[in-house]
Every structure is written in C-alpha cells, then in structure tokens.
Design a protein around this motif. Structure first.
Motif, PDB file in Angstrom:
ATOM      1  N   HIS A 110      -6.122  -1.756   3.848  1.00  0.00           N
ATOM      2  CA  HIS A 110      -4.639  -1.213   3.367  1.00  0.00           C
ATOM      3  C   HIS A 110      -4.067   0.528   2.617  1.00  0.00           C
ATOM      4  CE1 HIS A 110      -0.328  -1.092   3.647  1.00  0.00           C
ATOM      5  NE2 HIS A 110       0.137  -0.981   2.213  1.00  0.00           N
ATOM      6  N   HIS A 114      -3.102   3.918   3.557  1.00  0.00           N
ATOM      7  CA  HIS A 114      -2.181   4.782   1.800  1.00  0.00           C
ATOM      8  C   HIS A 114      -2.793   6.296   2.034  1.00  0.00           C
ATOM      9  CE1 HIS A 114       1.589   2.737   2.223  1.00  0.00           C
ATOM     10  NE2 HIS A 114       0.743   1.856   1.642  1.00  0.00           N
ATOM     11  N   SER A 135       2.071   1.807  -5.041  1.00  0.00           N
ATOM     12  CA  SER A 135       2.592   1.105  -3.905  1.00  0.00           C
ATOM     13  C   SER A 135       3.767  -0.446  -4.949  1.00  0.00           C
ATOM     14  CB  SER A 135       1.784   0.533  -3.057  1.00  0.00           C
ATOM     15  OG  SER A 135       0.464  -0.196  -3.145  1.00  0.00           O
ATOM     16  N   ASP A 299       4.605   1.061   4.207  1.00  0.00           N
ATOM     17  CA  ASP A 299       4.301   0.493   4.881  1.00  0.00           C
ATOM     18  C   ASP A 299       4.683   1.058   6.892  1.00  0.00           C
ATOM     19  OD1 ASP A 299       2.653  -0.349   3.103  1.00  0.00           O
ATOM     20  OD2 ASP A 299       3.512  -2.223   3.288  1.00  0.00           O
TER      21      ASP A 299
HETATM   22 ZN    ZN Z   1       0.997  -0.617   1.509  1.00  0.00          ZN
END
Ligand code: ZN
Ligand code: KG4
Length: 342
Positions: A110, A114, A135, A299
């Motif tokens: 993840h 980003h 985040s 996201d």
């Molecule tokens: Zn995220």
C-alpha cells in the motif's frame, strides 16, 4: 499493457485501470460511510462493505474505460499493510479474476502505491529521491534509489501524522475521520493564543512522535472556553506544529543525503499548508517537490494499478500461494535488481 488496480486495505474501495502510454483511463473510489457512528473503522464492517462494492465498481470502471474484462493484461491489488479481512477481500477477488482470465496478478504494498502516485503526473521526479509518506497509518521518511530499493531514514515512534489529525479533530468535535476538516478550520484560525510543542526537533535523527502533541492539544482544550474561536485557533496552532515538524525533518534529510528531489504522498499530502511550506523548503535548496494530484493523495485504486504495472512490467507476479500481510515493512520489498536475478 492494461492493468486493473484494486485497493481495499482500510475503508476505501478503490478501483482503476492504468494503460501503458495513456496513464489512468478510469478510476473510482468509494469511501465507506458506515463507520461514522463508531468514531473509527470497524474491521468486520469494512470487509463486508468491500464485498458489496467491489464487483459493481469493477464493472463500472471497465465501462468507464470502454474495456472488456478480456482486454486486461494483469491485475494488481493491495496485499498489505492494512486490515486483514479487508485485504483478503481484495486479494481473493483479484486472484480469482486473474485466474479466470488467465492473466498475472501482483500483490502491491500500500505505501509503495502512495509513494509512486506522484509519478502518475506529467512533471515527475527521476530516481533517486526522498519520499515523505504521511497517511493515517504511517509517517515515513524514505530514501528511494529505484523501484523497491527503499531505506527508511525516519518514522513515527507512536501515532502517525494522519492519526494525530484525526484524533485532534475528534477531540474538537469535527467527527471521524476529520483530518481534512481540521485543516480547513486551521485556515480560518490565527496565531497567538495557543502554542504547541514541535515534537523531537530538539533531538538528532529523523524519527517523529505525535502522541505528545495530541495530549498538549487535549490539555489546552480542557483549559479553554471551548467556543468556535478557540477551535479555529487550536486547529491553526496544531497544524503549524505538525507542518513545522515535518518540514524541519525533511530539511535534515535533504542535508544528510544531499538529495534534491522530494516526493510527498499519502492522505496528509493533500494538506495545503504542508504543500506550501515544503515548496518553499525545496526552492531554498534549489530542489523540487512533487505531490500527487489531490484525488490520488488519499487511498485509491489508481496508485495500486500503477505500482502493479511497474512490477508486472518487470516480470514480477504472484505464485500460486495466496497471502496478505497486515504488517509489512516497506524495506522487505523486492528490488528490480532482485527481480532480474530471481
Ligand atoms: Zn493509504
Ligand atoms: O492515505 P490515506 O487515505 O489512508 C491511509 O493509508 O491511512 O490517509 C488518510 C489520512 C487521514 O488520517 C486523514 O485525516 C488525512 O489523511 N488527511 C488529511 C487531509 N486530508 C486527508 N490530513 C491533513 N490535511 C488534509 N487536508
């Protein structure tokens, strides 16, 4: 190559298609609403809502891209870090669809998603560069040599910066997740009445700590009149403290590494004050700062589609095992070098 990207690590269902030479050709994000009554994400409810939304969203994104399922060359999904059930929904969906279509799949980190999101823009940095990843779950300063070759220079030893925004917002009665609302309120506040600490600036190194700041805000809030003016000024002082801390650590990282490019990504990279201050910082060091466009800060499936494309293009793909990694250090990723010699 056309890659479908699927993001389900927390409370956003993100689906997008990245096409080589064209970029993102379709992109949809659904933010789950059902957690609002609970003041935080309820993992089991998140998994069930991803199950409800994923198939209709994939159909809709393919329609938006004017593609058939059989036009896809690969599928990327978030394999971690995140909520285990939510990750499994995306992973099982992606793996099953890949199997049915006979195309490769790849599990994406993840935070690498980003980190690569600013590379979707026309003006993008070349390797190597520094990355500030901010985040709801992570605060990381990373030295990026190439795809997958990451050295973590600093990280938060307690709360992530987005988490600090959300907890402070909740304290001020702005709901959950309230980071963006707190930032908007801060724009109307002014300096003078409240002053909060700049955590860990007095110590060497590049780590962060935000839990003390949250406590300082709480103490100030309990001691004041708790009216709208106090809310605005606390929001202002909180944002000042966070942004100055992040900027100073980035400056230290620039001095330490001699790097001139800084990539900033993750939900908090949408913060306008942070963007302004980091732009000034890089200008004063004759460097350049790169941000994702606002919709790719929080996201989304686009960043997963793109990160998956980068890896599938280099020949990486899943084996027959099905794994997700709720905890997954960024430094455990395969580098291109490893991929080529594997
Ligand atoms: Zn995220
Ligand atoms: O990257 P992201 O969507 O999810 C995680 O991977 O955690 O980041 C969400 C975080 C939340 O904490 C949210 O409050 C914060 O990003 N956020 C902001 C802003 N927009 C979103 N924080 C400060 N200023 C903003 N404008």
């Amino acid at each position: 190559m056309k890659i479908l990207g699927i993001e389900t690590s927390c409370d956003e269902t993100g689906v997008a298609v990245y096409a080589e030479n064209q970029g993102i050709v379709a992109d949809q994000v659904y933010t789950q609403q059902l957690h609002q009554d609970y003041g935080g994400v309820v993992p089991e409810l998140a998994s069930r809502d991803h199950i409800r939304k994923l198939l209709p969203m994939v159909e809709s994104v393919l329609q938006q891209a004017r593609l058939k399922r059989t036009d896809l060359d690969g599928i990327a999904y978030t394999a971690g870090p995140g909520l285990v059930g939510a990750l499994f929904v995306g992973a099982v969906f992606a793996r099953t669809l890949g199997w049915a279509l006979g195309v490769p799949t790849v599990g994406v980190h993840h935070m690498e998603g980003h980190l690569l999101a600013p590379l979707l823009e026309a003006n993008k940095p070349s390797y190597p560069f520094l990355a500030l990843l901010v985040s709801g779950g992570h605060t990381l300063l990373v030295q990026v040599e190439s795809l997958g070759a990451y050295t973590v220079l600093g990280e938060s030893i307690d709360d992530a910066v987005g988490e600090a925004f959300d907890k402070t917002a909740k304290l001020l009665g702005l709901g959950y997740p309230g980071g963006a609302k707190l930032a908007a309120l801060a724009e109307q506040g002014s300096a003078g009445l409240f002053e909060f600490p700049r955590p860990m600036l007095d110590r060497p190194g590049l780590n962060f700590s935000f839990s003390g700041l949250k406590t300082a805000v709480n103490t100030a809030w309990q001691a004041c009149k708790q009216d709208d003016a106090a809310k605005r000024d606390i929001a202002y002082a909180f944002q000042e403290a966070v942004v100055e801390t992040l900027v100073k650590k980035c400056e230290r990282a620039i001095m330490q590494t001699g790097m001139k490019y800084l990539v900033v990504a993750g939900g908090v990279s949408a913060n306008l004050h942070l963007r302004q201050q980091l732009t000034h910082l890089l200008q004063s060091h004759q460097g350049e700062v790169y941000f994702p466009q606002p919709r790719y800060c929080t996201d989304n499936g686009a960043m997963i589609a793109y990160a998956g494309f980068c890896r599938l293009k280099q020949g990486q793909q899943d084996d027959l095992s099905l794994n997700v990694r709720p905890r997954w250090p960024l430094t455990d990723l395969q580098t291109l070098q490893n991929l080529r010699t594997a």
